[in-house]
Enzyme design. Structure first.
Site, mmCIF file in Angstrom:
data_model
loop_
_atom_site.group_PDB
_atom_site.id
_atom_site.type_symbol
_atom_site.label_atom_id
_atom_site.label_comp_id
_atom_site.label_asym_id
_atom_site.label_seq_id
_atom_site.Cartn_x
_atom_site.Cartn_y
_atom_site.Cartn_z
ATOM 1 N N CYS A 1 -10.608 -3.701 -3.651
ATOM 2 C CA CYS A 1 -9.720 -4.470 -4.206
ATOM 3 C C CYS A 1 -10.359 -5.786 -4.773
ATOM 4 O O CYS A 1 -9.777 -6.089 -5.351
ATOM 5 C CB CYS A 1 -8.879 -4.610 -3.446
ATOM 6 S SG CYS A 1 -8.251 -2.802 -3.363
ATOM 7 N N CYS B 1 -9.554 -4.935 0.210
ATOM 8 C CA CYS B 1 -11.154 -4.080 0.398
ATOM 9 C C CYS B 1 -11.921 -4.580 -0.698
ATOM 10 O O CYS B 1 -11.453 -5.451 -1.368
ATOM 11 C CB CYS B 1 -10.831 -2.956 0.660
ATOM 12 S SG CYS B 1 -10.518 -1.722 -0.571
ATOM 13 N N ASN C 1 1.132 -1.111 -0.119
ATOM 14 C CA ASN C 1 0.306 0.078 0.143
ATOM 15 C C ASN C 1 0.638 1.178 -0.288
ATOM 16 O O ASN C 1 2.398 1.462 0.535
ATOM 17 C CB ASN C 1 -0.612 -0.104 1.538
ATOM 18 C CG ASN C 1 0.166 -0.453 2.532
ATOM 19 O OD1 ASN C 1 0.926 -0.887 2.852
ATOM 20 N ND2 ASN C 1 -0.880 0.763 3.282
ATOM 21 N N VAL C 2 0.355 2.284 -0.762
ATOM 22 C CA VAL C 2 0.983 3.732 -0.515
ATOM 23 C C VAL C 2 0.437 4.971 -0.505
ATOM 24 O O VAL C 2 -0.143 5.134 -1.410
ATOM 25 C CB VAL C 2 1.395 3.581 -2.331
ATOM 26 C CG1 VAL C 2 2.127 5.273 -2.526
ATOM 27 C CG2 VAL C 2 2.312 2.523 -2.847
ATOM 28 N N GLU C 3 0.212 5.365 0.610
ATOM 29 C CA GLU C 3 -0.947 6.134 1.477
ATOM 30 C C GLU C 3 -0.584 7.286 1.037
ATOM 31 O O GLU C 3 0.308 7.936 -0.123
ATOM 32 C CB GLU C 3 -0.912 6.307 2.563
ATOM 33 C CG GLU C 3 -1.265 5.003 3.552
ATOM 34 C CD GLU C 3 -1.918 4.681 5.042
ATOM 35 O OE1 GLU C 3 -1.179 5.196 5.190
ATOM 36 O OE2 GLU C 3 -2.579 3.884 4.901
ATOM 37 N N GLU D 1 -2.615 -4.799 -3.371
ATOM 38 C CA GLU D 1 -3.971 -5.527 -4.047
ATOM 39 C C GLU D 1 -3.209 -4.721 -5.881
ATOM 40 O O GLU D 1 -3.370 -4.937 -6.416
ATOM 41 C CB GLU D 1 -5.367 -6.196 -4.113
ATOM 42 C CG GLU D 1 -4.732 -6.912 -3.067
ATOM 43 C CD GLU D 1 -5.338 -5.910 -1.510
ATOM 44 O OE1 GLU D 1 -4.917 -4.551 -1.539
ATOM 45 O OE2 GLU D 1 -5.801 -6.270 -1.185
ATOM 46 N N CYS E 1 -4.013 1.004 -2.551
ATOM 47 C CA CYS E 1 -4.217 -0.168 -1.832
ATOM 48 C C CYS E 1 -2.745 -1.753 -2.468
ATOM 49 O O CYS E 1 -2.490 -1.350 -3.489
ATOM 50 C CB CYS E 1 -5.947 -1.222 -1.900
ATOM 51 S SG CYS E 1 -6.515 0.091 -0.859
HETATM 52 N N1 THU Z 1 -5.138 -1.279 1.982
HETATM 53 C C1 THU Z 1 -4.508 -2.376 1.475
HETATM 54 O O1 THU Z 1 -3.520 -2.044 0.935
HETATM 55 N N2 THU Z 1 -5.496 -3.132 0.577
HETATM 56 C C2 THU Z 1 -6.229 -3.735 1.547
HETATM 57 O O2 THU Z 1 -7.564 -4.414 0.823
HETATM 58 C C3 THU Z 1 -6.766 -2.977 2.229
HETATM 59 C C4 THU Z 1 -6.944 -1.704 3.029
HETATM 60 C C5 THU Z 1 -4.778 0.185 2.918
HETATM 61 C C6 THU Z 1 -4.845 1.076 2.525
HETATM 62 C C7 THU Z 1 -4.251 2.290 3.892
HETATM 63 O O3 THU Z 1 -3.531 2.138 3.198
HETATM 64 C C8 THU Z 1 -4.516 1.163 4.828
HETATM 65 O O4 THU Z 1 -4.201 -0.235 4.730
HETATM 66 C C9 THU Z 1 -5.303 1.001 6.030
HETATM 67 O O5 THU Z 1 -7.097 0.812 5.678
#
Ligand code: THU
Length: 155
Positions: A106, A103, A59-61, A72, A70
């Site tokens: 994804c 999620c 994940n890259v916020e 994925e 996300c």
């Molecule tokens: N996140 C994912 O990378 N994949 C998912 O399927 C669920 C959520 C990440 C997004 C965010 O950076 C962190 O988890 C919290 O939601």
């Protein structure tokens, strides 16, 4: 012969325990690269394709929370960049290395690139893509509607 059975192509049911273990290791390795300064919730995902390639993502916020990528999404980007094809098995982990449920968004992103019997390692155990996203929307639904653009080169 279907598009998903051919010489050298893996089916989800053929994914062995060594492969599941490698997917877990790759997902953890990807998770360790996560950029998650806002949630501190690191995620890594790894998958194997029907032609035996491994792809992964983290994940890259972003300060604009809603544009966070996300894990994925990164994985699917690498899949397409490295030649496309269908995903047969996927492991997604959290910062503890435990299985993390993809999620809803994804699940939809993955489904377009999934083998019809793709298997995901969920917190409750292994599940197929159809079990985690029943009745999914796809290009086949678009093809039913006169005038709608349903490209023949989409999955
Ligand atoms: N996140 C994912 O990378 N994949 C998912 O399927 C669920 C959520 C990440 C997004 C965010 O950076 C962190 O988890 C919290 O939601």
């Amino acid at each position: 012969m279907s598009e998903h059975s051919g010489p050298g192509l893996f089916a989800p049911a053929e994914v062995d325990e060594d492969t599941w273990s490698r997917l877990h290791d790759l997902a953890v390795e990807a998770m360790e690269h996560a950029y998650a300064p806002y949630s501190r919730f690191r995620v890594g995902a790894a998958a194997v394709t029907e032609d035996g390639r491994y792809v992964s993502g983290c994940n890259v916020e972003n300060a604009g929370y809603g544009v966070t990528l996300c894990a994925e999404c990164g994985l699917v980007s690498e899949l397409v960049r490295t030649g496309g094809g269908r995903l047969v098995a996927l492991v997604c982990v959290d910062g503890r290395g435990e299985a993390c449920a993809p999620c809803g968004r994804c699940r939809q992103v993955l489904s377009e690139h999934a083998h019809p019997q793709m298997i995901l390692a969920m917190p409750s155990g292994r599940m197929t893509i159809d079990e985690v996203l029943p009745g999914s929307f796809s290009v086949q639904a678009m093809a039913q509607v006169d005038g709608a653009v349903a490209p023949t080169d989409a999955h």
